[in-house]
Design a protein around this motif. Sequence first.
Motif, PDB file in Angstrom:
ATOM      1  N   ALA A  39     -10.208   6.380   2.493  1.00 42.33           N
ATOM      2  CA  ALA A  39     -11.152   5.801   1.535  1.00 42.33           C
ATOM      3  C   ALA A  39     -10.641   4.466   1.020  1.00 42.33           C
ATOM      4  CB  ALA A  39     -11.377   6.763   0.372  1.00 42.33           C
ATOM      5  N   SER A  40      -9.348   4.391   0.756  1.00 47.88           N
ATOM      6  CA  SER A  40      -8.782   3.148   0.235  1.00 47.88           C
ATOM      7  C   SER A  40      -8.841   2.036   1.277  1.00 47.88           C
ATOM      8  CB  SER A  40      -7.335   3.369  -0.229  1.00 47.88           C
ATOM      9  OG  SER A  40      -6.447   3.542   0.864  1.00 47.88           O
ATOM     10  N   GLY A  45      -5.096  -2.818  -6.328  1.00 48.63           N
ATOM     11  CA  GLY A  45      -3.968  -3.726  -6.149  1.00 48.63           C
ATOM     12  C   GLY A  45      -4.300  -4.880  -5.227  1.00 48.63           C
ATOM     13  N   VAL A  46      -5.025  -4.592  -4.148  1.00 48.93           N
ATOM     14  CA  VAL A  46      -5.461  -5.670  -3.252  1.00 48.93           C
ATOM     15  C   VAL A  46      -6.442  -6.592  -3.966  1.00 48.93           C
ATOM     16  CG1 VAL A  46      -6.799  -6.163  -1.169  1.00 48.93           C
ATOM     17  CG2 VAL A  46      -5.018  -4.414  -1.116  1.00 48.93           C
ATOM     18  N   TYR A  47      -7.371  -6.003  -4.709  1.00 46.11           N
ATOM     19  CA  TYR A  47      -8.320  -6.829  -5.475  1.00 46.11           C
ATOM     20  C   TYR A  47      -7.593  -7.734  -6.461  1.00 46.11           C
ATOM     21  CZ  TYR A  47     -11.409  -8.001  -9.340  1.00 46.11           C
ATOM     22  OH  TYR A  47     -12.072  -8.674 -10.341  1.00 46.11           O
ATOM     23  N   TYR A  48      -6.653  -7.185  -7.206  1.00 39.36           N
ATOM     24  CA  TYR A  48      -5.911  -8.001  -8.173  1.00 39.36           C
ATOM     25  C   TYR A  48      -5.132  -9.114  -7.473  1.00 39.36           C
ATOM     26  CZ  TYR A  48      -6.769  -4.049 -11.369  1.00 39.36           C
ATOM     27  OH  TYR A  48      -7.345  -3.053 -12.129  1.00 39.36           O
ATOM     28  N   THR A  49      -4.576  -8.788  -6.299  1.00 36.57           N
ATOM     29  CA  THR A  49      -3.832  -9.795  -5.534  1.00 36.57           C
ATOM     30  C   THR A  49      -4.750 -10.926  -5.086  1.00 36.57           C
ATOM     31  OG1 THR A  49      -2.248  -8.135  -4.733  1.00 36.57           O
ATOM     32  CG2 THR A  49      -2.439 -10.175  -3.464  1.00 36.57           C
ATOM     33  N   VAL A  98      -3.140  12.010  -6.565  1.00 39.09           N
ATOM     34  CA  VAL A  98      -2.882  11.321  -5.292  1.00 39.09           C
ATOM     35  C   VAL A  98      -4.014  10.356  -4.979  1.00 39.09           C
ATOM     36  CG1 VAL A  98      -2.567  11.617  -2.804  1.00 39.09           C
ATOM     37  CG2 VAL A  98      -1.479  13.209  -4.402  1.00 39.09           C
ATOM     38  N   MET A  99      -5.246  10.817  -5.157  1.00 32.67           N
ATOM     39  CA  MET A  99      -6.391   9.935  -4.947  1.00 32.67           C
ATOM     40  C   MET A  99      -6.361   8.768  -5.924  1.00 32.67           C
ATOM     41  SD  MET A  99      -9.234   9.241  -3.273  1.00 32.67           S
ATOM     42  CE  MET A  99      -9.920  10.703  -2.479  1.00 32.67           C
ATOM     43  N   GLU A 100      -6.091   9.056  -7.188  1.00 30.16           N
ATOM     44  CA  GLU A 100      -6.087   8.000  -8.209  1.00 30.16           C
ATOM     45  C   GLU A 100      -5.024   6.955  -7.926  1.00 30.16           C
ATOM     46  OE1 GLU A 100      -5.554  10.291 -11.726  1.00 30.16           O
ATOM     47  OE2 GLU A 100      -7.563  11.175 -11.649  1.00 30.16           O
ATOM     48  N   GLU A 101      -3.819   7.396  -7.551  1.00 29.28           N
ATOM     49  CA  GLU A 101      -2.725   6.466  -7.282  1.00 29.28           C
ATOM     50  C   GLU A 101      -3.000   5.640  -6.034  1.00 29.28           C
ATOM     51  OE1 GLU A 101       0.053   4.385  -8.400  1.00 29.28           O
ATOM     52  OE2 GLU A 101       0.225   6.309  -9.434  1.00 29.28           O
ATOM     53  N   THR A 102      -3.544   6.284  -5.015  1.00 30.75           N
ATOM     54  CA  THR A 102      -3.834   5.577  -3.769  1.00 30.75           C
ATOM     55  C   THR A 102      -4.872   4.490  -3.981  1.00 30.75           C
ATOM     56  OG1 THR A 102      -3.320   7.583  -2.507  1.00 30.75           O
ATOM     57  CG2 THR A 102      -4.561   5.863  -1.375  1.00 30.75           C
ATOM     58  N   LEU A 103      -5.930   4.802  -4.702  1.00 25.44           N
ATOM     59  CA  LEU A 103      -6.956   3.798  -4.977  1.00 25.44           C
ATOM     60  C   LEU A 103      -6.424   2.703  -5.895  1.00 25.44           C
ATOM     61  CD1 LEU A 103     -10.117   6.055  -5.409  1.00 25.44           C
ATOM     62  CD2 LEU A 103      -9.417   4.761  -3.393  1.00 25.44           C
ATOM     63  N   GLY A 121       0.823  -1.198   0.000  1.00 29.00           N
ATOM     64  CA  GLY A 121       0.000   0.000   0.000  1.00 29.00           C
ATOM     65  C   GLY A 121       0.856   1.246   0.000  1.00 29.00           C
ATOM     66  N   VAL A 122       0.224   2.369  -0.307  1.00 32.54           N
ATOM     67  CA  VAL A 122       0.899   3.659  -0.295  1.00 32.54           C
ATOM     68  C   VAL A 122       0.067   4.643   0.511  1.00 32.54           C
ATOM     69  CG1 VAL A 122       2.062   3.320  -2.505  1.00 32.54           C
ATOM     70  CG2 VAL A 122      -0.205   4.388  -2.460  1.00 32.54           C
ATOM     71  N   ALA A 123       0.705   5.742   0.908  1.00 33.79           N
ATOM     72  CA  ALA A 123      -0.003   6.790   1.645  1.00 33.79           C
ATOM     73  C   ALA A 123       0.600   8.135   1.283  1.00 33.79           C
ATOM     74  CB  ALA A 123       0.103   6.559   3.151  1.00 33.79           C
ATOM     75  N   LYS A 124      -0.266   9.130   1.166  1.00 31.77           N
ATOM     76  CA  LYS A 124       0.164  10.505   0.952  1.00 31.77           C
ATOM     77  C   LYS A 124      -0.981  11.423   1.331  1.00 31.77           C
ATOM     78  CE  LYS A 124       2.285  13.571  -2.477  1.00 31.77           C
ATOM     79  NZ  LYS A 124       2.837  13.677  -3.848  1.00 31.77           N
ATOM     80  N   GLN A 125      -0.653  12.515   2.009  1.00 34.27           N
ATOM     81  CA  GLN A 125      -1.692  13.456   2.409  1.00 34.27           C
ATOM     82  C   GLN A 125      -2.337  14.093   1.184  1.00 34.27           C
ATOM     83  OE1 GLN A 125       0.506  16.232   4.809  1.00 34.27           O
ATOM     84  NE2 GLN A 125       0.980  17.565   3.100  1.00 34.27           N
TER      85      GLN A 125
END
Length: 292
Positions: A157-158, A118-122, A107-112, A93-97
């Motif tokens: 949200a993620s 990414g979790v779903y694909y995994t 930032v929202m797009e990359e986080t989701l 996972g990633v995080a950024k304010q």
Amino acid sequence: MKLFSGPAVAGRKVLITGAARGIGAALARQLHAHGAAVALLGLEPELLAEVARECGDAPWRYCDIGDPAQVERVVRTLASELGGLDVVVANAGVAKQLALIGGDPSVMEETLAVNVLGVYYTLRAAGPHICHPQGYALIVSSLAGVVNLPLAGAYSASKAGVEALGHTLRNEIRHTGAKVGVAYFAELDTDMTTRGFGTAAARAILGRATVSGVAPLGPAIDATERAIARRRRQVVSPWWVAVVLPFRPLAQRVVDAALRRGVAEALEIARTEDAPLTTDQPTRPRRMERPA
């Protein structure tokens, strides 16, 4: 020396995403030390190779979990090299304010893309391998998905989405005998805490970099090992997170009342502050705008 009694992880075949650093790397080392066979994937080859050497030359692969074809291929390869899978730990996972108004939408797009897709694909790729009576999927959510703070909207949200995936998957694979757990961690001593939210904007709101203070990583790894050994529905760290979870609405009201000051200033800082993602991600094409 084991810190708990009950089923052990020895002999389990465990795939861990986001295994180059932080929770993933520490978990891989501890599971290997206690007799599990681990396979690692992530984005930082040099760090992954080092962790793999410390885990008895465990199999590992570079993998962008935001790329479903790559995830499918890599998971299939690693499962084959382990001789099957008992456990998948969807940890990457990633995080950024992000200021929701006026902040950078990428930032929202990359986080989701990483934390949810990414979790779903995994899970989609690993699911066929763990759908057996000893199978287990552990999905790393966060307390941030339960109690939401200013500037953490993308991350929160993620992680709420990840929690929903875990609960859904639990019902969908129960008939196979496999089980699903969701991990809820507060602010642990990892790069995600120090880089993702240890910012000037966060300090403007809190007077410091974190809400609850940074907790040591060790107890979280111990709790995660126990969860894997017993295929638990839930794992928390620190312990008090278990007290917060049943009282989500009340906890949110407490946070709302406590963080009335400093938010406007923090938003102004956040809109221009160069806060990095916790792990650099591959460049992906931005979604094309639809013509008016």
